[in-house]
Design an enzyme around this catalytic site. Sequence first.
Site, PDB file in Angstrom:
ATOM      1  N   LYS A 185       0.895  -1.170   0.000  1.00 40.91           N
ATOM      2  CA  LYS A 185       0.000   0.000   0.000  1.00 40.91           C
ATOM      3  C   LYS A 185       0.927   1.211   0.000  1.00 40.91           C
ATOM      4  CE  LYS A 185      -1.609   3.011   1.856  1.00 40.91           C
ATOM      5  NZ  LYS A 185      -1.246   4.372   1.382  1.00 40.91           N
ATOM      6  N   ARG A 189       0.491   9.889  -2.687  1.00 35.52           N
ATOM      7  CA  ARG A 189       0.977  11.141  -3.270  1.00 35.52           C
ATOM      8  C   ARG A 189       1.865  10.914  -4.488  1.00 35.52           C
ATOM      9  NH1 ARG A 189       2.591  14.446   2.107  1.00 35.52           N
ATOM     10  NH2 ARG A 189       1.951  12.665   3.342  1.00 35.52           N
ATOM     11  N   CYS A 293      13.992  10.903   5.980  1.00 37.33           N
ATOM     12  CA  CYS A 293      13.946  10.581   7.408  1.00 37.33           C
ATOM     13  C   CYS A 293      15.341  10.610   8.032  1.00 37.33           C
ATOM     14  CB  CYS A 293      13.305   9.222   7.633  1.00 37.33           C
ATOM     15  SG  CYS A 293      14.326   7.909   7.010  1.00 37.33           S
ATOM     16  N   GLU A 395       9.385  17.307  14.045  1.00 35.11           N
ATOM     17  CA  GLU A 395       9.934  16.974  12.731  1.00 35.11           C
ATOM     18  C   GLU A 395       9.266  17.899  11.710  1.00 35.11           C
ATOM     19  OE1 GLU A 395       8.650  13.364  10.676  1.00 35.11           O
ATOM     20  OE2 GLU A 395      10.732  13.004  10.104  1.00 35.11           O
TER      21      GLU A 395
HETATM   22  P1  NAD Z   1       2.564   9.342   6.598  1.00 29.83           P
HETATM   23  O1  NAD Z   1       2.675   8.778   7.959  1.00 29.83           O
HETATM   24  O2  NAD Z   1       1.637  10.470   6.380  1.00 29.83           O
HETATM   25  O3  NAD Z   1       2.097   8.202   5.564  1.00 29.83           O
HETATM   26  C1  NAD Z   1       2.743   6.949   5.516  1.00 29.83           C
HETATM   27  C2  NAD Z   1       1.748   5.908   5.020  1.00 29.83           C
HETATM   28  O4  NAD Z   1       0.662   5.824   5.955  1.00 29.83           O
HETATM   29  C3  NAD Z   1       1.130   6.247   3.663  1.00 29.83           C
HETATM   30  O5  NAD Z   1       1.042   5.065   2.911  1.00 29.83           O
HETATM   31  C4  NAD Z   1      -0.244   6.794   4.033  1.00 29.83           C
HETATM   32  O6  NAD Z   1      -1.210   6.535   3.031  1.00 29.83           O
HETATM   33  C5  NAD Z   1      -0.583   6.049   5.296  1.00 29.83           C
HETATM   34  N1  NAD Z   1      -1.431   6.837   6.212  1.00 29.83           N
HETATM   35  C6  NAD Z   1      -1.468   8.190   6.326  1.00 29.83           C
HETATM   36  N2  NAD Z   1      -2.359   8.549   7.274  1.00 29.83           N
HETATM   37  C7  NAD Z   1      -2.894   7.404   7.762  1.00 29.83           C
HETATM   38  C8  NAD Z   1      -3.867   7.125   8.768  1.00 29.83           C
HETATM   39  N3  NAD Z   1      -4.473   8.104   9.458  1.00 29.83           N
HETATM   40  N4  NAD Z   1      -4.180   5.849   9.029  1.00 29.83           N
HETATM   41  C9  NAD Z   1      -3.574   4.852   8.348  1.00 29.83           C
HETATM   42  N5  NAD Z   1      -2.643   5.049   7.375  1.00 29.83           N
HETATM   43  C10 NAD Z   1      -2.303   6.311   7.090  1.00 29.83           C
HETATM   44  O7  NAD Z   1       4.042   9.709   6.131  1.00 29.83           O
HETATM   45  P2  NAD Z   1       4.500  10.484   4.820  1.00 29.83           P
HETATM   46  O8  NAD Z   1       4.131  11.922   4.966  1.00 29.83           O
HETATM   47  O9  NAD Z   1       4.070   9.752   3.602  1.00 29.83           O
HETATM   48  O10 NAD Z   1       6.087  10.316   4.920  1.00 29.83           O
HETATM   49  C11 NAD Z   1       6.907  11.170   5.687  1.00 29.83           C
HETATM   50  C12 NAD Z   1       7.180  10.588   7.054  1.00 29.83           C
HETATM   51  O11 NAD Z   1       7.776   9.301   6.912  1.00 29.83           O
HETATM   52  C13 NAD Z   1       8.171  11.411   7.853  1.00 29.83           C
HETATM   53  O12 NAD Z   1       7.727  11.462   9.176  1.00 29.83           O
HETATM   54  C14 NAD Z   1       9.465  10.622   7.740  1.00 29.83           C
HETATM   55  O13 NAD Z   1      10.364  10.817   8.794  1.00 29.83           O
HETATM   56  C15 NAD Z   1       8.940   9.237   7.742  1.00 29.83           C
HETATM   57  N6  NAD Z   1       9.896   8.293   7.174  1.00 29.83           N
HETATM   58  C16 NAD Z   1      10.544   7.478   8.032  1.00 29.83           C
HETATM   59  C17 NAD Z   1      11.488   6.591   7.547  1.00 29.83           C
HETATM   60  C18 NAD Z   1      12.224   5.679   8.479  1.00 29.83           C
HETATM   61  O14 NAD Z   1      12.861   4.771   8.000  1.00 29.83           O
HETATM   62  N7  NAD Z   1      12.164   5.856   9.775  1.00 29.83           N
HETATM   63  C19 NAD Z   1      11.774   6.548   6.178  1.00 29.83           C
HETATM   64  C20 NAD Z   1      11.076   7.399   5.324  1.00 29.83           C
HETATM   65  C21 NAD Z   1      10.132   8.279   5.839  1.00 29.83           C
END
Ligand code: NAD
Length: 511
Positions: A185, A189, A293, A395
């Site tokens: 999934k 975006r 990240c 963040e």
């Molecule tokens: P996000 O948490 O908004 O979304 C991540 C995933 O969760 C997406 O597939 C999205 O569709 C889903 N999602 C969003 N809201 C949801 C909800 N309420 N319920 C269930 N699923 C939901 O993150 P993003 O904006 O896509 O990515 C950026 C974030 O990811 C930053 O915080 C970054 O630090 C983090 N990140 C972490 C790592 C790591 O390895 N620790 C790597 C890359 C990105």
Amino acid sequence: MKNTNPESASDSKVTSIGHFVNGMNLSVPGDTQDVYNPANGKVLRTVAMGNKETIRMAIDAAEKAFPSWRELPPSKRSRVMFRFKSLLEENSERLARMISEEHGKVLDDAMGEVQRGIENVEYACGSPELLKGQYSKNAGPAIDSWVEFQPLGVVAGITPFNFPAMVPMWMFPIALACGNTFILKPSERDPSAPMLLAELLTEAGLPDGVFNVVNGGKEAVDALLCDSRVEAVSFVGSTPIAEYVYKLGTSNGKRVQALGGAKNHAVVMPDADIDTAANALMGAAFGSAGERCMAISVVVAVGAETADCLVSGLKDRLANIRVGSGCAENVDMGPLVTREHRDKVADYVDRGVQEGAALVVDGRGLEVEGHESGFFLGACLFDHVSSGMDIYRDEIFGPVLCVIRVDNLQDAMELIDGHEYGNGTCIFTRDGEVARYFTDHIKVGMVGVNVALPVPVASHSFGGWKRSLFGDLAAYGPDGVRFYTRRKTITQRWPSSVGRESIRFAFPSND
Ligand code: NAD
């Protein structure tokens, strides 16, 4: 739900992305969401928002494909991965362009993302070696014992927008090579790259149903977390959602690893080569517009002189940063992923000023000629930030670098250890003793010494500490193999004159 945008491209040009289930594109009526080109603010296409029913179809397909995929010798699964790797190499530029167009990052950064993804596929190609298990001959009289690594079944990956190709490839190559079937999934975006990965896997000979993509958001995620046929879930994204996914998934009996957000600090010691540190920090803080990240978002400068030199070096370099469309030549930094995200980051800059930090470089007014409606924000540099400020605690995930001044290494380490996140950190120094003390004691999962972005290579594993990772196992590498397998220990005796059983009530041992 349908986003509206006054600058949408004409409807005749807008195509729609569906799902990929059971080896083919699947399009079902339902909600869609717009996908933007962040460099000009226009809608490129729409993406389907999968629901419970779409997830059910994908799980049905993955469940059906599992028994025969599991039975294949690991070497045959590995051959599919080899072909997939070759196809990725042939298509790497196409993938990078797709990423750049929907995410906004510059092309060579997108190429780096694809290459890092390929390295995880290379690791998965070694699955016959990785799955060899462990064996003890004569564990008891005429008794042999061994540990097998068995696949879990249907597993799922939920991924963020910032690495639409690499983060999925942290997950599915190893999961598939270990004999599982997979449902991805991806982020809604930038969904094009994951769909191309699915097509390339099919071209590589992966049987139908072994890898499926369901596009969508919360509804699709919740359906995956609540279906008892999904054995394990890997999540990468922001911390609030990571925590939610971890709690809901584990309460439904699943194995879950959920990687969350970060606030990565770089310590610069007085003995460091300031030019080297400043050069490295430019890429680490502003590469991919800070949407990584592992991005460095805080510099902890030890001593006032270090801070003054560093801030002045960064300021000079920022005067020459080239901001523009990620797909254009000679650009260092692209736009942010959406208008909402750009506005949120700009709000943080406003707040930093109100909180009393010194805004040394202000990127808020930036306009990119010919791209006036793009989601751009220029690079911002704050000095004299303190630990109580929101711009330090939260963040921000944008091109905003905060400098905090401290007196000594101990203060720097206390600051880092006190932060809720513990993803990555680094130290710039020429002193081996200081570096060794730092790497040994700092409460962070991935640490660099004169390396600003210490992202582990594919043969190690990626994972932070504290609220940057929920679960026990990190992503990819050896932890990936353990996450996507279950150990089974078999103890075997074949009747013979040596090991013939007599009646014994005592606990079996080699007494
Ligand atoms: P996000 O948490 O908004 O979304 C991540 C995933 O969760 C997406 O597939 C999205 O569709 C889903 N999602 C969003 N809201 C949801 C909800 N309420 N319920 C269930 N699923 C939901 O993150 P993003 O904006 O896509 O990515 C950026 C974030 O990811 C930053 O915080 C970054 O630090 C983090 N990140 C972490 C790592 C790591 O390895 N620790 C790597 C890359 C990105």
